[in-house]
Design an enzyme around this catalytic site. Structure first.
Site, PDB file in Angstrom:
ATOM      1  N   GLU A   1      -9.922   6.101   7.038  1.00  0.00           N
ATOM      2  CA  GLU A   1     -10.154   5.565   8.009  1.00  0.00           C
ATOM      3  C   GLU A   1      -8.820   5.156   9.167  1.00  0.00           C
ATOM      4  O   GLU A   1      -8.837   4.866  10.179  1.00  0.00           O
ATOM      5  CB  GLU A   1     -11.340   4.405   7.964  1.00  0.00           C
ATOM      6  CG  GLU A   1     -10.880   3.275   7.052  1.00  0.00           C
ATOM      7  CD  GLU A   1      -9.507   2.534   7.097  1.00  0.00           C
ATOM      8  OE1 GLU A   1      -9.367   2.365   8.379  1.00  0.00           O
ATOM      9  OE2 GLU A   1      -8.593   2.174   6.378  1.00  0.00           O
TER      10      GLU A   1
ATOM     11  N   ASP B   1       2.707  10.485   9.909  1.00  0.00           N
ATOM     12  CA  ASP B   1       1.711  10.865   9.039  1.00  0.00           C
ATOM     13  C   ASP B   1       0.309  10.500   9.473  1.00  0.00           C
ATOM     14  O   ASP B   1      -0.777  11.068   9.060  1.00  0.00           O
ATOM     15  CB  ASP B   1       1.854  10.288   7.431  1.00  0.00           C
ATOM     16  CG  ASP B   1       1.964   8.911   7.687  1.00  0.00           C
ATOM     17  OD1 ASP B   1       1.987   8.071   8.759  1.00  0.00           O
ATOM     18  OD2 ASP B   1       2.150   8.180   6.455  1.00  0.00           O
ATOM     19  N   ARG B   2       0.220   9.656  10.356  1.00  0.00           N
ATOM     20  CA  ARG B   2      -1.045   9.234  10.927  1.00  0.00           C
ATOM     21  C   ARG B   2      -1.320  10.021  12.297  1.00  0.00           C
ATOM     22  O   ARG B   2      -0.572  10.674  12.964  1.00  0.00           O
ATOM     23  CB  ARG B   2      -1.284   7.714  11.571  1.00  0.00           C
ATOM     24  CG  ARG B   2      -1.216   6.969  10.285  1.00  0.00           C
ATOM     25  CD  ARG B   2      -1.079   5.396  10.903  1.00  0.00           C
ATOM     26  NE  ARG B   2      -1.133   4.616   9.570  1.00  0.00           N
ATOM     27  CZ  ARG B   2      -1.876   3.408   9.579  1.00  0.00           C
ATOM     28  NH1 ARG B   2      -2.332   2.945  10.381  1.00  0.00           N
ATOM     29  NH2 ARG B   2      -1.698   2.743   8.412  1.00  0.00           N
TER      30      ARG B   2
ATOM     31  N   LYS C   1      10.370   3.731   0.472  1.00  0.00           N
ATOM     32  CA  LYS C   1       9.472   4.095  -0.724  1.00  0.00           C
ATOM     33  C   LYS C   1       9.860   5.462  -1.256  1.00  0.00           C
ATOM     34  O   LYS C   1      10.599   6.189  -0.786  1.00  0.00           O
ATOM     35  CB  LYS C   1       7.968   4.136  -0.345  1.00  0.00           C
ATOM     36  CG  LYS C   1       7.863   5.737   0.417  1.00  0.00           C
ATOM     37  CD  LYS C   1       6.505   5.737   0.749  1.00  0.00           C
ATOM     38  CE  LYS C   1       6.058   7.129   1.620  1.00  0.00           C
ATOM     39  NZ  LYS C   1       4.673   7.430   1.853  1.00  0.00           N
TER      40      LYS C   1
ATOM     41  N   ARG D   1      -8.950  -7.033   7.318  1.00  0.00           N
ATOM     42  CA  ARG D   1      -9.674  -5.642   8.108  1.00  0.00           C
ATOM     43  C   ARG D   1     -11.104  -5.989   7.714  1.00  0.00           C
ATOM     44  O   ARG D   1     -11.558  -5.972   6.523  1.00  0.00           O
ATOM     45  CB  ARG D   1      -9.153  -4.537   7.398  1.00  0.00           C
ATOM     46  CG  ARG D   1      -7.458  -4.219   7.388  1.00  0.00           C
ATOM     47  CD  ARG D   1      -7.363  -2.859   7.802  1.00  0.00           C
ATOM     48  NE  ARG D   1      -5.812  -2.576   7.641  1.00  0.00           N
ATOM     49  CZ  ARG D   1      -5.017  -2.901   8.511  1.00  0.00           C
ATOM     50  NH1 ARG D   1      -5.493  -3.314   9.888  1.00  0.00           N
ATOM     51  NH2 ARG D   1      -3.690  -2.454   8.334  1.00  0.00           N
TER      52      ARG D   1
ATOM     53  N   ASP E   1       1.884   8.619  14.427  1.00  0.00           N
ATOM     54  CA  ASP E   1       2.734   7.195  14.494  1.00  0.00           C
ATOM     55  C   ASP E   1       4.310   7.400  14.177  1.00  0.00           C
ATOM     56  O   ASP E   1       4.761   8.433  14.294  1.00  0.00           O
ATOM     57  CB  ASP E   1       1.853   6.283  13.279  1.00  0.00           C
ATOM     58  CG  ASP E   1       2.214   7.060  11.731  1.00  0.00           C
ATOM     59  OD1 ASP E   1       2.526   8.171  11.846  1.00  0.00           O
ATOM     60  OD2 ASP E   1       2.145   6.389  10.831  1.00  0.00           O
TER      61      ASP E   1
ATOM     62  N   ARG F   1       7.800  -2.942   2.643  1.00  0.00           N
ATOM     63  CA  ARG F   1       8.116  -3.130   3.869  1.00  0.00           C
ATOM     64  C   ARG F   1       8.152  -4.451   4.174  1.00  0.00           C
ATOM     65  O   ARG F   1       7.489  -5.461   3.867  1.00  0.00           O
ATOM     66  CB  ARG F   1       6.916  -2.624   4.558  1.00  0.00           C
ATOM     67  CG  ARG F   1       6.345  -0.987   4.511  1.00  0.00           C
ATOM     68  CD  ARG F   1       5.386  -0.773   5.476  1.00  0.00           C
ATOM     69  NE  ARG F   1       4.941   0.981   4.796  1.00  0.00           N
ATOM     70  CZ  ARG F   1       4.128   1.486   5.613  1.00  0.00           C
ATOM     71  NH1 ARG F   1       3.243   0.857   6.170  1.00  0.00           N
ATOM     72  NH2 ARG F   1       3.852   2.465   5.026  1.00  0.00           N
TER      73      ARG F   1
ATOM     74  N   THR G   1       0.945  -1.183  -0.126  1.00  0.00           N
ATOM     75  CA  THR G   1      -0.126  -0.044   0.066  1.00  0.00           C
ATOM     76  C   THR G   1       0.897   1.160  -0.162  1.00  0.00           C
ATOM     77  O   THR G   1       0.584   2.324  -0.502  1.00  0.00           O
ATOM     78  CB  THR G   1      -0.971   0.151   1.303  1.00  0.00           C
ATOM     79  OG1 THR G   1      -1.690  -1.217   1.419  1.00  0.00           O
ATOM     80  CG2 THR G   1      -1.732   1.065   1.287  1.00  0.00           C
TER      81      THR G   1
ATOM     82  N   SER H   1       6.165   3.068   8.704  1.00  0.00           N
ATOM     83  CA  SER H   1       5.069   3.728   9.484  1.00  0.00           C
ATOM     84  C   SER H   1       4.750   3.404  10.772  1.00  0.00           C
ATOM     85  O   SER H   1       5.647   3.196  11.596  1.00  0.00           O
ATOM     86  CB  SER H   1       3.971   3.740   8.382  1.00  0.00           C
ATOM     87  OG  SER H   1       3.009   4.496   8.832  1.00  0.00           O
ATOM     88  N   HIS H   2       3.599   2.810  10.898  1.00  0.00           N
ATOM     89  CA  HIS H   2       2.969   2.329  12.152  1.00  0.00           C
ATOM     90  C   HIS H   2       3.652   0.896  12.737  1.00  0.00           C
ATOM     91  O   HIS H   2       3.349   0.564  13.728  1.00  0.00           O
ATOM     92  CB  HIS H   2       1.490   2.254  12.082  1.00  0.00           C
ATOM     93  CG  HIS H   2       1.120   1.488  11.108  1.00  0.00           C
ATOM     94  ND1 HIS H   2       1.262   1.716   9.688  1.00  0.00           N
ATOM     95  CD2 HIS H   2       0.387   0.351  11.229  1.00  0.00           C
ATOM     96  CE1 HIS H   2       0.619   0.853   8.928  1.00  0.00           C
ATOM     97  NE2 HIS H   2       0.260  -0.131   9.540  1.00  0.00           N
TER      98      HIS H   2
ATOM     99  N   ASP I   1       6.041   7.405  11.605  1.00  0.00           N
ATOM    100  CA  ASP I   1       6.425   8.526  10.574  1.00  0.00           C
ATOM    101  C   ASP I   1       5.965   9.628  10.587  1.00  0.00           C
ATOM    102  O   ASP I   1       6.069  10.735   9.732  1.00  0.00           O
ATOM    103  CB  ASP I   1       6.740   7.677   9.211  1.00  0.00           C
ATOM    104  CG  ASP I   1       5.536   7.411   8.584  1.00  0.00           C
ATOM    105  OD1 ASP I   1       4.604   7.388   9.394  1.00  0.00           O
ATOM    106  OD2 ASP I   1       5.397   7.515   7.291  1.00  0.00           O
TER     107      ASP I   1
ATOM    108  N   LYS J   1      -0.466  12.085   4.048  1.00  0.00           N
ATOM    109  CA  LYS J   1      -1.241  12.660   5.138  1.00  0.00           C
ATOM    110  C   LYS J   1      -0.378  13.048   6.037  1.00  0.00           C
ATOM    111  O   LYS J   1       0.978  12.898   6.163  1.00  0.00           O
ATOM    112  CB  LYS J   1      -1.757  11.490   5.683  1.00  0.00           C
ATOM    113  CG  LYS J   1      -1.217  10.107   6.077  1.00  0.00           C
ATOM    114  CD  LYS J   1      -2.209   8.981   6.170  1.00  0.00           C
ATOM    115  CE  LYS J   1      -1.473   7.689   6.705  1.00  0.00           C
ATOM    116  NZ  LYS J   1      -0.771   6.818   5.488  1.00  0.00           N
TER     117      LYS J   1
HETATM  118  C1  G16 Z   1      -0.587   3.462   4.572  1.00  0.00           C
HETATM  119  C2  G16 Z   1      -1.126   4.136   3.311  1.00  0.00           C
HETATM  120  C3  G16 Z   1      -2.333   4.535   3.776  1.00  0.00           C
HETATM  121  C4  G16 Z   1      -3.282   3.574   4.002  1.00  0.00           C
HETATM  122  C5  G16 Z   1      -2.800   2.522   4.796  1.00  0.00           C
HETATM  123  C6  G16 Z   1      -3.776   1.358   4.786  1.00  0.00           C
HETATM  124  O1  G16 Z   1      -0.259   4.156   5.669  1.00  0.00           O
HETATM  125  O2  G16 Z   1      -0.355   5.516   3.493  1.00  0.00           O
HETATM  126  O3  G16 Z   1      -2.744   5.851   2.731  1.00  0.00           O
HETATM  127  O4  G16 Z   1      -4.537   3.872   4.342  1.00  0.00           O
HETATM  128  O5  G16 Z   1      -1.397   2.207   4.661  1.00  0.00           O
HETATM  129  O6  G16 Z   1      -2.887   0.261   5.419  1.00  0.00           O
HETATM  130  P1  G16 Z   1      -3.475  -1.335   5.124  1.00  0.00           P
HETATM  131  O7  G16 Z   1      -3.226  -1.609   3.468  1.00  0.00           O
HETATM  132  O8  G16 Z   1      -2.682  -1.963   5.879  1.00  0.00           O
HETATM  133  O9  G16 Z   1      -4.986  -1.069   5.438  1.00  0.00           O
HETATM  134  P2  G16 Z   1       0.953   3.982   6.616  1.00  0.00           P
HETATM  135  O10 G16 Z   1       0.494   5.029   7.646  1.00  0.00           O
HETATM  136  O11 G16 Z   1       1.259   2.672   6.905  1.00  0.00           O
HETATM  137  O12 G16 Z   1       2.073   4.927   5.485  1.00  0.00           O
END
Ligand code: G16
Length: 543
Positions: free
Chosen positions: A364, A281-282, A126, A496, A277, A22, A18, A113-114, A279, A376
């Site tokens: 979400e 962005d959340r 990325k 999910r 989070d 990772r 996504t 990220s998280h 990095d 974000k």
């Molecule tokens: C990343 C993307 C987000 C996305 C999220 C969804 O978030 O940047 O746009 O909504 O993944 O994750 P999943 O595919 O696990 O539902 P982040 O904060 O991990 O970069």
């Protein structure tokens, strides 16, 4: 310049998810693994000679080593300059801000990220394009294609570059400029929000608690909340970034940010709580004993945008990812502006923002942002809320409930089943998909299924098509259940389940979402055969 062409063998598993590639740190530490992926990026983007690149990461374990490797590869691949965050650190939104501000050829962001960090944790990488946003699918696909057949990469032989002091170093003819990671970003925030109004709010006895979860936003929060806005030092917690995030899971939700949640639901709680989070962005937004769902947060920000300096002229349009609730759709309707529904992933918002069609976007998954950058932005969302609170002088709960009074409540929850066996998780999705026609018209108590589909999206700007973006089960009363496999995990599969019901009846607005959605939860378990197929019927995380 001493360019070495190093022979290598392709790895079959370098498909970006996504948001970038990772994997476990140990996977990245395999000889040539990181190098292959970086060369595949460079080979996919036609680097103009002398181009400038932005480089930084969230400071997790392996960040420094990776930065040194990438610098030496950038020098060998024709870049003229690389701007690196001090100590190799840049939050994801700050990287996006800097790419845009200095009009560079894009950037490489190192983050998972998280996801947890540390020796046994996750790492990620990325490429962001010159607009500051994550590379769109056509570029990530090209990178993956290159990675499958790569046979060599280019690197210079040179000592490591000092990264801790701001200044410039020459690396075999390429300039490496170590920059202040915080200054440009803080300046951008000050241009968007009324810092004086927020200062007054904080001076009036209003108390806030921001949890950086030992991740990248610590220094940003220190500069913005303490230095520029005058908040007392105890307004911050966990603001020292650590390579393993203090052993925690830097995901700002009710489960993983439990330290903050206990404070905000405890005695003598502050008026406002927020977390971001790994990095940066959340974001998660909380009021005294009150959780704001990310979907509601987006809707509220849209509804109140005009009262905030940077958005006073109004917003052009809004966009949300498909699994995000329809709360913002109601606001868009009342403002008579367009509302776009995209697949999950911030990269899908880029074209819409570049074309000026949308100003605000949200997901979400605790992501909210605007066209000020192309990622974000966690602290931006926190400041937006503080600005609204500074003007309205009502509690977070009052603001949300008044919003529901006006627009109705989109009752919403997400149930995550983490670390499922891959086959079992795929089996659930396949079972649902093959059962679509049998499900349509079926009733479960008060609910009847009207339609089922596999979400696909045609980008209105460039016409690109993305298919299989999540299964939607839509009910006759507008409720829905969405099933989707996460694209960001590194072990097993995460399923999910997104649940949403619209509740216009104000007498039911106080109901806990899990109670209000209990029938839908049962239906989701039943139609997916989750228990039979995975042995699980209790989610790992509920938000
Ligand atoms: C990343 C993307 C987000 C996305 C999220 C969804 O978030 O940047 O746009 O909504 O993944 O994750 P999943 O595919 O696990 O539902 P982040 O904060 O991990 O970069």
């Amino acid at each position: 310049m001493n360019v070495q062409v190093i022979p290598s063998q392709a790895f079959a598993d370098q498909k970006p998810g996504t948001s970038g590639l990772r994997k476990k740190v140990t996977v990245f530490q395999q000889p040539h693994y990181l190098e292959n992926f970086v060369q595949s990026i460079f080979d996919s983007i036609d680097v103009p000679k002398g181009a400038t690149l932005i480089l930084g990461g969230d400071g997790r374990y392996y960040n420094r080593e990776a930065i040194q490797i990438i610098l030496k590869m950038a020098a060998a691949n024709g870049f003229g300059r690389v701007l690196v965050g001090q100590a190799g650190i840049l939050s994801t939104p700050a990287a996006s801000c800097i790419i845009r501000k200095y009009k560079t050829f894009g950037g490489i962001i190192l983050s998972a990220s998280h996801n947890p960090g540390g020796v046994d944790g996750d790492f990620g990488i990325k490429y962001n394009t010159p607009n500051g946003g994550p590379a769109p699918e056509k570029i990530t696909e090209a990178i993956f294609e290159k990675s499958k057949s790569i046979q060599r990469y280019k690197m210079i032989a040179a000592p490591d570059v000092p990264l801790d002091v701001i200044g410039e170093t020459d690396l075999a003819g390429m300039k490496v400029q170590v920059i202040d990671a915080v200054a440009d970003y803080a300046e951008l925030m000050e241009s968007l929000f009324d810092f004086n109004a927020i200062k007054d709010l904080l001076a009036s006895g209003f108390r806030m608690k921001f949890d950086a979860m030992h991740a990248v936003t610590g220094p940003y929060a220190q500069e913005i909340f303490i230095q520029r806005l005058g908040a007392p030092a105890d307004s911050l917690m966990n603001c020292v970034p650590l390579p393993d995030f203090g052993g925690g899971h830097p995901d700002p939700n009710l489960t993983y940010a439990h330290e903050l949640v206990e404070i905000i639901y405890g005695e003598n709680a502050p008026d406002f709580g927020a977390a971001s989070d790994g990095d940066g962005d959340r974001n998660m937004i909380l009021g005294k004993g009150f959780f704001v769902t990310p979907s509601d947060s987006l809707a509220l920000i849209a509804a109140n945008a005009r009262m905030v300096k940077g958005y006073a002229k109004g917003i052009a349009g809004v966009a949300r990812s498909m699994p995000t609730s329809g709360a913002v759709d109601m606001v868009a309707k009342s403002l008579d502006i367009p509302c776009f529904e995209t697949p999950t992933g911030w990269k899908f918002f880029g074209n819409l923002m570049d074309a000026g069609q949308v100003t605000l976007c949200g997901e979400e998954s605790f992501g909210t942002g605007s066209s000020h950058v192309r990622e974000k932005d966690g602290l931006w969302a926190v400041l937006f809320w503080l600005n609204i609170l500074a003007i309205k002088r009502q509690s977070v709960e009052q603001i949300v409930k008044r919003h529901w009074l006006q627009f109705g409540r989109n009752v919403y929850s997400r149930h995550d089943y983490e670390d499922l066996p891959l086959d079992a998780a795929n089996g659930v999705i396949e079972h649902l998909r093959s059962n679509f026609s049998a499900l349509v018209g079926k009733s479960f108590g008060q609910y009847t299924i009207q339609e089922c589909d596999d979400f696909s999206y045609t980008d209105p700007i460039d016409g690109s098509i993305s298919t299989k973006q999540g299964l939607r089960v839509l009910f006759t009363d507008g409720s829905r259940i969405v099933f989707r496999l996460s694209g960001t995990g590194t072990s097993g599969a995460t399923l999910r389940i997104y649940l949403e019901a619209f509740e216009p009846d104000t007498s039911k607005h106080d109901l806990d979402a899990q109670i209000a959605l209990s029938e839908m939860i049962k239906i989701a378990l039943q139609i997916s055969e989750l228990k039979q197929r995975t042995g699980r019927d209790t989610p790992t995380v509920i938000t």
